[in-house]
Design a protein around this motif. Structure first.
Motif, short mmCIF file in Angstrom:
data_model
loop_
_atom_site.label_atom_id
_atom_site.label_comp_id
_atom_site.label_asym_id
_atom_site.label_seq_id
_atom_site.Cartn_x
_atom_site.Cartn_y
_atom_site.Cartn_z
N VAL A 116 0.66 -1.23 -0.15
CA VAL A 116 -0.30 -0.10 0.18
C VAL A 116 0.49 1.38 0.30
O VAL A 116 1.80 1.34 0.76
CB VAL A 116 -0.70 0.55 1.24
N ASN A 117 0.60 2.15 -0.90
CA ASN A 117 1.15 3.20 -1.34
C ASN A 117 0.44 4.19 -0.57
O ASN A 117 -0.91 4.88 -1.25
CB ASN A 117 1.88 3.69 -2.11
N MET A 118 0.64 5.09 0.55
CA MET A 118 -0.24 5.97 0.65
C MET A 118 0.13 7.12 0.47
O MET A 118 1.21 8.05 0.51
CB MET A 118 -0.26 6.48 2.67
N VAL A 119 -0.43 7.83 -0.55
CA VAL A 119 -0.43 9.18 -1.06
C VAL A 119 -0.37 10.64 -0.74
O VAL A 119 -0.11 11.84 -1.25
CB VAL A 119 -0.64 9.24 -3.26
N ALA A 120 -1.41 10.19 0.51
CA ALA A 120 -1.92 11.91 0.45
C ALA A 120 -2.65 11.23 2.17
O ALA A 120 -3.22 9.99 1.87
CB ALA A 120 -2.42 12.22 -0.18
N SER A 121 -2.89 12.53 2.65
CA SER A 121 -3.04 11.62 4.64
C SER A 121 -3.78 13.28 3.64
O SER A 121 -3.05 14.38 4.71
CB SER A 121 -2.72 11.13 5.67
N SER A 122 -5.09 13.15 5.49
CA SER A 122 -5.19 14.93 6.16
C SER A 122 -5.69 14.55 7.36
O SER A 122 -6.69 15.04 8.49
CB SER A 122 -7.17 15.06 5.58
N GLU A 123 -4.47 13.16 7.69
CA GLU A 123 -4.73 12.47 10.06
C GLU A 123 -4.16 14.04 10.19
O GLU A 123 -4.40 13.87 11.68
CB GLU A 123 -3.62 11.37 9.87
N SER A 134 -0.65 15.31 -5.75
CA SER A 134 0.54 15.08 -6.29
C SER A 134 0.70 13.67 -6.90
O SER A 134 1.15 13.05 -7.05
CB SER A 134 1.85 16.12 -5.89
N PRO A 135 0.38 14.34 -8.46
CA PRO A 135 0.61 13.14 -9.20
C PRO A 135 2.01 12.47 -9.46
O PRO A 135 2.16 11.53 -9.74
CB PRO A 135 0.02 13.97 -10.67
N ASP A 136 2.63 13.99 -8.64
CA ASP A 136 4.04 12.66 -9.06
C ASP A 136 4.45 11.73 -8.05
O ASP A 136 5.38 10.67 -7.44
CB ASP A 136 5.25 13.81 -8.63
N LYS A 137 3.54 11.66 -6.85
CA LYS A 137 3.44 10.46 -5.47
C LYS A 137 2.80 9.85 -6.30
O LYS A 137 2.55 8.29 -5.31
CB LYS A 137 2.54 11.32 -4.08
N PHE A 138 2.13 9.98 -6.91
CA PHE A 138 1.33 8.62 -7.95
C PHE A 138 1.87 6.98 -8.61
O PHE A 138 3.27 7.51 -8.42
CB PHE A 138 0.15 8.91 -8.98
N SER A 139 1.65 6.08 -8.00
CA SER A 139 2.72 4.71 -8.32
C SER A 139 2.26 4.44 -10.38
O SER A 139 0.80 4.06 -9.99
CB SER A 139 2.12 3.53 -7.66
#
Ligand SMILES: *Cc1c(COP(=O)(O)O)cnc(C)c1O
Length: 360
Positions: A116-123, A134-139
């Motif tokens: 699992v690649n967590m690409v963003a979080s609002s925690e 940010s699409p550069d973080k997408f696999s």
């Protein structure tokens, strides 16, 4: 007996017309002399019910022909496992956006199957917003990209669907399916437990693009394989017949309301009545960032726990029920799904105004 205004997050309010129709058909469905609960799931009566339910859902959501509609069991939560079991089959990697408890549980299950690649979080701000992506973080080789379109507990929602290019987008729409028109073709898989905006608990709807079916490992148990369910028209084993029947009545009701355009307009109106008041109130506040607010679940707080408790008690006496917020957020939460009438929301706001006057 009078019905109350039920603001429960789920199982939630159903349209009164639907409940009345079900009551009228309880003992004798369509001249069959039996209730829907008592008939064979392979008989012609039930075949009519499930086929009409699917056809109406396809019409309401404008589901393209290359998607299958499945009526499954195990709740939305079983999909947290079925999705990786069926789709994590090439790179065995998937991108997840973390927006609350439901994405957390989904990630925990997916981690048992692959990466699992967590690409963003609002925690960082207790999930009070939808994080920027940010699409550069997408696999680029992810087997899928996972979002929760509406976060039932925190009251946040995506108002723009991320563009994941060739990577199939998977969406948990449990609490906002059928709340407004969406473009199904943007998604590879959509799923929703019924008990928020569709019908009774017990049936989970999966809308899946056909090319995503059939790549699961051969040792995957039949009942967990989308292929089995798709090939058997959701009738591999006994489906949740009565829940499907009620869901079908809700789809019919949505058509009578004028479809999702009309329902969406009504939902925006209801949400606006509540948010407008919250934004002008000196007592109550919405903790959610404005541009990410949900049309379906509206948390609000006074900042004073005793006052929150007093409010919930007094509201309940006036017939505004189940307004207590989720234990991880506190305060109040009004879930205003499709079946909540405008008068219910207006009545709640009138009561909030009165409460504010008496407590300031
Ligand atoms: C309620 C809910 C779930 C869990 O549904 P179950 O049917 O109880 O498994 C999952 N995701 C979201 C967004 C929900 O609101």
């Amino acid at each position: 007996m009078a019905r109350v205004y039920n603001f429960s997050a789920g199982p939630a309010v159903l349209p009164e017309e639907v409940l009345k129709k079900a009551a009228a058909e309880m003992l004798d469905y369509n001249g069959s002399g039996t209730s829907v609960m008592e008939m064979s799931h392979r008989g012609k009566e039930f075949k009519g019910i499930i086929e009409r339910a699917e056809a109406d859902l396809r019409e309401i959501m404008a589901i393209p022909a290359n998607y299958k509609v499945l009526f499954l069991q195990g709740g939305a939560s079983l999909q947290f496992s079925m999705i990786p079991l069926n789709l994590m089959v090439k790179s065995k990697k998937a991108d997840y956006v973390h927006t609350g408890q439901w994405s957390k549980k989904a990630m925990a299950e997916a981690k048992k199957i692959g990466t699992v690649n967590m690409v963003a979080s609002s925690e960082d701000k207790n999930f009070t917003y939808i994080p920027e992506l940010s699409p550069d973080k997408f696999s680029s080789d992810a087997d899928y990209f996972y979002i929760v379109t509406n976060n039932t507990i925190y009251g946040t929602a995506y108002h723009q669907i991320p563009d994941t290019k060739e990577v199939p987008l998977v969406a948990d729409m449990s609490s906002n399916i059928l709340s407004e028109p969406i473009e199904v073709s943007k998604f590879g898989l959509i799923f929703a437990g019924a008990q928020k905006n569709i019908g009774p608990a017990g049936v989970t709807i999966v809308i899946i693009r056909e090319d995503l079916i059939g790549s699961a490992p051969v040792n995957l148990p039949a009942l967990l394989n989308y292929k089995t369910q798709a090939e058997e028209g959701s009738l591999y084993n006994t489906p949740p017949c009565y829940a499907i029947y009620i869901a079908g009545l809700v789809f019919e009701w949505i058509k009578q309301q004028g479809g999702l355009e009309a329902v969406g307009k009504q939902n925006r109106l209801k949400a606006q009545i509540l948010y407008d008041y919250l934004d002008n109130s000196k007592l109550f506040q919405s903790p959610v960032r404005k541009q990410d607010r949900s049309l379906m679940n509206v948390p609000f707080v006074t900042g004073n726990e005793d006052l929150d408790t007093k409010f919930i008690e007094q509201a309940s006496k006036k017939g505004f029920k189940t307004l207590k917020g989720h234990r991880t957020v506190g305060g109040m939460r009004a879930s205003i799904y499709n079946a909540m009438p405008v008068q219910g929301v207006q009545g709640l706001v009138d009561f909030m105004k009165e409460f504010e006057k008496n407590n300031s």
